[in-house]
Design a protein around this motif. Structure first.
Motif, short mmCIF file in Angstrom:
data_model
loop_
_atom_site.label_atom_id
_atom_site.label_comp_id
_atom_site.label_asym_id
_atom_site.label_seq_id
_atom_site.Cartn_x
_atom_site.Cartn_y
_atom_site.Cartn_z
N THR A 138 0.80 -1.20 -0.12
CA THR A 138 -0.10 0.09 -0.01
C THR A 138 0.85 1.29 0.20
OG1 THR A 138 -1.74 -0.97 1.21
CG2 THR A 138 -1.85 1.22 1.13
N LEU A 139 1.93 1.31 0.73
CA LEU A 139 2.78 2.36 0.72
C LEU A 139 3.64 2.55 -0.54
CD1 LEU A 139 4.24 1.89 4.48
CD2 LEU A 139 2.75 3.75 3.68
N ARG A 140 3.88 1.44 -1.08
CA ARG A 140 4.74 1.53 -2.53
C ARG A 140 3.58 2.43 -3.42
NH1 ARG A 140 7.06 -3.68 -1.56
NH2 ARG A 140 9.24 -3.55 -1.15
N LEU A 141 2.33 1.80 -3.56
CA LEU A 141 1.32 2.33 -4.48
C LEU A 141 1.24 3.96 -3.99
CD1 LEU A 141 -1.33 -0.65 -4.32
CD2 LEU A 141 -0.04 0.14 -6.35
N ARG A 142 1.37 4.21 -2.91
CA ARG A 142 1.32 5.61 -2.70
C ARG A 142 2.54 6.38 -2.69
NH1 ARG A 142 -3.46 6.53 1.85
NH2 ARG A 142 -4.74 4.77 1.25
N GLY A 143 3.57 5.92 -3.23
CA GLY A 143 4.67 6.76 -3.54
C GLY A 143 5.92 6.72 -2.72
N TRP A 144 5.68 5.41 -1.75
CA TRP A 144 7.12 5.42 -0.66
C TRP A 144 8.02 4.60 -1.13
CZ3 TRP A 144 6.92 8.71 3.82
CH2 TRP A 144 6.01 9.43 4.02
N GLN A 145 9.33 4.88 -0.70
CA GLN A 145 10.19 3.82 -0.94
C GLN A 145 10.22 2.85 0.39
OE1 GLN A 145 14.44 5.28 -1.00
NE2 GLN A 145 15.21 3.28 -0.98
N VAL A 146 10.18 1.65 0.04
CA VAL A 146 9.86 0.68 1.32
C VAL A 146 10.75 -0.35 1.10
CG1 VAL A 146 8.08 -0.97 2.32
CG2 VAL A 146 7.17 1.28 0.98
N ASP A 147 11.27 -0.58 2.50
CA ASP A 147 12.23 -1.83 2.52
C ASP A 147 11.10 -2.85 3.36
OD1 ASP A 147 13.99 -0.26 1.67
OD2 ASP A 147 15.03 0.31 3.66
N TYR A 148 10.72 -3.58 2.68
CA TYR A 148 9.98 -4.92 3.53
C TYR A 148 10.81 -5.96 3.78
CZ TYR A 148 7.04 -8.89 3.64
OH TYR A 148 6.05 -9.88 4.15
N LEU A 149 10.90 -6.20 5.12
CA LEU A 149 11.95 -7.04 5.67
C LEU A 149 11.20 -8.32 5.93
CD1 LEU A 149 13.92 -4.94 8.06
CD2 LEU A 149 14.21 -5.26 5.35
N GLY A 150 9.95 -8.81 5.70
CA GLY A 150 8.88 -9.92 5.96
C GLY A 150 8.81 -10.49 7.32
N ALA A 151 8.77 -11.72 7.50
CA ALA A 151 8.52 -12.28 8.60
C ALA A 151 9.74 -12.74 9.75
CB ALA A 151 7.84 -13.91 8.66
N GLN A 152 9.34 -12.65 11.12
CA GLN A 152 10.25 -12.91 12.07
C GLN A 152 11.61 -12.49 11.77
OE1 GLN A 152 9.72 -17.26 13.24
NE2 GLN A 152 9.56 -17.49 10.96
#
Length: 368
Positions: A138-152
């Motif tokens: 959702t944040l990517r769709l709204r124009g943010w640079q996102v570092d998604y690190l996942g689970a655990q």
């Protein structure tokens, strides 16, 4: 008890962050696509699922609507169907994998300079990653640079990433209340590293009460709310003088510490006492005994989490959910009562723990 509830997070359908439609219009717009995607998920057909996503986008649905109101709605339904014993754990995992793949085909196009950099991660030992993924996308769709690190994500690794990248904020997700002590550790560590923290997920309570108790800088009930809050302005960064670890006064009685340290013994002794006193366990198979031990471990884990935040409702809600799931699987919910009695016997010197167990017993009785 003969129910395997090791994957207790299935009660949320992998939805620690709720992605429910926020307007009737959006709900009506997404409904036919939800039905189509649900059919492909039940069939285990990932190719057909991707076709549904492509068709929905081609019909004019916004990517965010497809993400949250189609894929998200299907994932919630997966959790409901599992709890009602209409979907197996394996079926739930397969459905989640299909939905995760469907998310990957959503178009994300960066236009101009990103709004800022956000880290999105699950707290340590939280394996339900899809809620965090919904926030990240959702944040990517709204124009943010996102570092998604996942689970655990171990807290030490999260802090190392923050020092390397200097994000504007960190979004932490947790679906299970049993992870709240670890979430508290992550919140305070991130703040000590100079980054503000927004939390989300069912672990923090439907109204975010545990997020506030544990010192989070913000809380969001769903992915849209998280994105809206970040768009409204930056979260305040902790000052150098910020007290990042606020004592929880109720922990002064040491009940949480003592129960947490003795959890393995509590499970073992309760299991052996059940086997000696309960006639119904004498004919159990090895698999049924293993499942009973796992169920007892979950009961102790939720009791421990309740003690950490001084919230009996965490324990009572788990007991109510377990009773409902047992009933759906043809196991009498009253099978929980002897376990609660034996656990209370062992905790005779812990008044808060005994009060919480009494509350759980009352909840159980109301469902019998």
């Amino acid at each position: 008890m003969t129910l395997r509830i090791t994957d207790v997070g299935e009660r949320t359908g992998e939805h620690g962050v709720d992605a429910r439609p926020t307007t009737p219009h959006r709900d009506a717009q997404a409904a036919p696509w939800v039905d189509r995607l649900w059919s492909t998920v039940l069939a285990g057909d990932s190719y057909a699922a991707l076709d549904v996503v492509d068709d929905a986008l081609g019909a004019g649905l916004e990517p965010e609507t497809v993400l949250l109101d189609v894929i998200g709605a299907v994932q919630r339904r997966v959790g409901v169907e599992w709890a009602a014993n209409r979907l197996s754990v394996a079926g739930e995992h397969a459905a989640t994998a299909i939905n995760d793949r469907a998310i990957a085909v959503l178009p994300v196009r960066r236009t101009g300079t990103p709004h800022g950099r956000i880290v999105v991660a699950c707290v340590d030992q939280e394996w339900h990653a899809l809620p965090a993924r919904l926030v990240a996308e959702t944040l990517r769709l709204r124009g943010w640079q996102v570092d998604y690190l996942g689970a655990q994500v171990p807290t030490a690794h999260l802090i190392g990433h923050i020092h390397r990248t200097g994000p504007d904020a960190v979004c932490l997700s947790s679906s299970l209340a049993t992870r709240l002590p670890l979430a508290h550790r992550a919140i305070t560590a991130v703040q000590a590293a100079g980054a503000p923290v927004m939390t989300g997920g069912l672990a923090f309570g439907a109204d975010g009460r545990y997020a506030h108790l544990l010192g989070a800088d913000a809380w969001a009930p769903d992915a849209r709310a998280a994105a809206d809050r970040l768009a409204a302005g930056p979260l305040p960064r902790p000052s150098p003088a910020h007290q990042v670890i606020d004592d929880l006064p109720h922990l002064g009685d040491q009940e949480y510490t003592m129960v947490a340290r003795s959890s393995a013994r509590l499970v073992r002794d309760t299991f052996h006492a059940l086997r000696e006193r309960s006639a119904f366990m004498r004919d159990y198979t090895d698999e049924q005994r293993e499942r009973t031990a796992e169920d007892l471990a979950h009961i102790v884990d939720f009791l421990t989490a309740s003690l950490y935040v001084d919230a009996p409702q965490i324990f009572t809600e788990f007991i109510a959910w377990t009773a409902d799931v047992l009933t759906a699987r043809g196991v009498p919910a009253r099978a929980l009562a002897p376990a609660l009695d034996l656990l209370e016997e062992q905790l005779r010197d812990f008044p808060r723990a005994r009060d919480f167990i009494d509350a759980g017993r009352s909840t159980l009785t109301a469902r019998l």
